[in-house]
Write an enzyme that holds these catalytic residues in place. Structure first.
Site, mmCIF file in Angstrom:
data_model
loop_
_atom_site.group_PDB
_atom_site.id
_atom_site.type_symbol
_atom_site.label_atom_id
_atom_site.label_comp_id
_atom_site.label_asym_id
_atom_site.label_seq_id
_atom_site.Cartn_x
_atom_site.Cartn_y
_atom_site.Cartn_z
ATOM 1 N N ARG A 1 1.374 -13.628 2.765
ATOM 2 C CA ARG A 1 0.949 -13.402 4.147
ATOM 3 C C ARG A 1 -0.568 -13.600 4.283
ATOM 4 N NH1 ARG A 1 3.057 -7.518 5.036
ATOM 5 N NH2 ARG A 1 2.211 -7.416 2.920
ATOM 6 N N VAL B 1 0.831 -1.207 0.000
ATOM 7 C CA VAL B 1 0.000 0.000 0.000
ATOM 8 C C VAL B 1 0.866 1.257 0.000
ATOM 9 C CG1 VAL B 1 -1.645 1.356 1.357
ATOM 10 C CG2 VAL B 1 -1.981 -1.111 1.100
ATOM 11 N N CYS C 1 -7.046 -7.724 4.365
ATOM 12 C CA CYS C 1 -8.217 -6.848 4.412
ATOM 13 C C CYS C 1 -9.500 -7.628 4.683
ATOM 14 C CB CYS C 1 -8.343 -6.079 3.091
ATOM 15 S SG CYS C 1 -6.965 -4.965 2.793
ATOM 16 N N THR D 1 -2.386 -3.676 9.774
ATOM 17 C CA THR D 1 -3.112 -3.865 11.034
ATOM 18 C C THR D 1 -3.681 -5.279 11.039
ATOM 19 O OG1 THR D 1 -4.904 -2.651 9.938
ATOM 20 C CG2 THR D 1 -3.699 -1.493 11.652
ATOM 21 N N THR E 1 -6.137 0.268 8.246
ATOM 22 C CA THR E 1 -7.517 -0.081 8.573
ATOM 23 C C THR E 1 -7.648 -0.350 10.068
ATOM 24 O OG1 THR E 1 -7.801 -1.074 6.403
ATOM 25 C CG2 THR E 1 -9.413 -1.657 8.079
ATOM 26 N N ASP F 1 10.817 2.968 5.877
ATOM 27 C CA ASP F 1 10.397 1.638 6.326
ATOM 28 C C ASP F 1 11.436 1.111 7.305
ATOM 29 O OD1 ASP F 1 8.237 -0.591 5.103
ATOM 30 O OD2 ASP F 1 9.965 -1.472 6.132
#
Length: 438
Positions: A336, A22, A265, A90, A125, A40
């Protein structure tokens, strides 16, 4: 001159905290218009970007080579920016409660490098309230600054769809929100620099947080309905895809399909919403029911494979099964939170040896996260069954003859599990194959 004008003139910089699937495309997009610091924690990732490599395949190596993003793993560089975007993952814990440690860690690190006059926008999120009730206190504590006086905050949920070359940052309407009208106006104007589809100004930060978390919850519930239909129709001996194609001729029928629901998500966000609801004394009915169905689909696929092996008189224990595809979605290297691992583990429980092939996946990541070594397509032979688990475009190129060559030559009927229905069922209905799809 306000912050927006300073960014456009090059007097101030924008920082991107978190350069994954993202964050990196956002950083690259803004770098075409303004000065960008891309931060990062992973020095390994930063070194790849600096050498012109795109491990995410989201924008491509050529774009990374030519971008003006200042890639860094040095948090001190964040002091040079005044507009900060936080785009860290998240996830959820093993008990499905929110794991806010990445966003809390990013807030701590950013707070330690925050300067007066900054705006911080979170894209991760979260459930409604996290930005103002959890992130702001951390930013204030670490910086010694006061929110609303020394710095401002906003929230703009990410809508980037990994692996999707059509629905990109530039082409998706962007929800933006701010703690006050002035902040909202600045945030909206900054995002309008790169979002061609325009922005939608939410009335509050909590509204924007809630909008994001229900988008994926709605999709999760719809896919769960399709998965439940698939289970029912298999028991009836009816082909689910044929049913959905027929029903899809009605103008208002929603075109969802059964499948494995993984990633960061759809398979995660509903738990954020139900967690907050339970804190307020409400136990979800529909949302958690959908989650249970989707979380069990790997087990259902494995059980269906075992039944099909038995139907074709192939011994279950010791069977060798090729799994084509391991990522959480097609044409994306990200493994992942893939649900293919559920199939893999369940097959092992039956004494079956799964052999995984995925030309699109990050093999190093799969080895690190799951301890799995991938095999080359050329190594797939003498199989007792084949599962096409992910709809990678490379798999669409497989001919019927090539697929037949994967199987042990002694099998009278070949068990082929085409989970997403990549191939025409009629091509595999001549008795040579026992063809199954969700």
């Amino acid at each position: 001159m306000d912050l927006y004008e300073k960014l456009v003139s090059g007097e101030e910089k924008l920082s991107l905290v978190g350069l994954g699937y993202v964050g990196m495309p956002i950083a690259v997009a803004f770098a075409r218009k303004i000065k960008v610091v891309g931060f990062d924690l992973s020095k390994e990732k930063i070194d790849l970007y600096k050498s012109g490599v795109d491990p995410t395949n989201e924008v491509g190596a050529e774009v990374i080579k030519n971008t003006s993003v200042e890639f860094t793993a040095d948090a001190d560089k964040l002091k040079e920016a005044k507009f900060h975007i936080v785009a860290v993952p998240t996830p959820v814990n093993d008990d499905h409660t929110p794991d806010l440690s990445p966003v809390e860690g990013a807030s701590r690190l950013l707070g330690q490098n925050l300067t007066k006059g900054s705006i911080v926008v979170f894209e991760s999120t979260v459930y409604p309230g996290v930005t103002e009730e959890i992130c702001v206190p951390i930013l204030e504590k670490e910086s010694g600054l006061k929110c609303g006086v020394d710095f401002k905050i906003g929230y703009s949920p990410e809508r980037i769809n990994p692996g999707d070359k059509v629905h990109r940052l530039e082409t998706i309407v962007k929800i933006v929100s701010g703690m006050d009208e002035e902040t909202l106006d600045t945030i909206a104007k900054v995002y309008e620099l790169v979002v061609e589809a325009g922005v939608y100004r939410a009335e509050s930060i909590k509204v924007a947080e809630a909008a994001k978390v229900i988008e994926n919850s709605q999709r999760d519930i719809n896919i769960a309905f399709m998965n439940e239909l698939s289970i029912i129709f298999h028991r009836m001996g009816i082909d689910t895809k044929a049913v959905l194609e027929a029903a899809g001729t009605k103008w208002n029928f929603l075109k969802f399909f059964p499948g494995l629901v993984g990633g960061h998500c759809i398979g995660v966000d509903p738990y954020y919403l139900t967690y907050k609801a339970e804190q307020l004394g409400y136990h979800s009915q529909i949302i958690l029911s959908g989650r249970r169905i989707n979380d069990d689909m790997g087990k259902y696929v494995a059980e269906s494979l075992v039944k099909n092996l038995i139907k074709t008189n192939v011994p279950v224990k010791g069977a060798r099964v090729a799994i084509l595809g391991f990522t959480f979605k097609e044409n994306c290297p990200d493994t992942r939170n893939t649900k293919v691992i559920d199939i893999y583990k369940e097959l092992e429980e039956y004494g079956i040896t799964p052999i995984v092939v995925d030309p699109a996946a990050d093999s190093g990541e799969a080895k690190r996260l799951y301890g799995i070594d991938f095999h080359a397509m050329e190594e797939i032979r003498n199989m007792d069954a084949v599962i096409i688990a992910v709809a990678h475009s490379q798999f669409l190129e497989l001919s019927k003859e090539r697929i037949a060559g994967f199987f042990h030559e002694d099998h009278e009927q070949k068990v082929l599990m085409d989970l997403k229905g990549l191939f025409d069922k009629r091509d595999y209905s001549d008795g040579e194959f026992l063809y199954w799809r969700l």
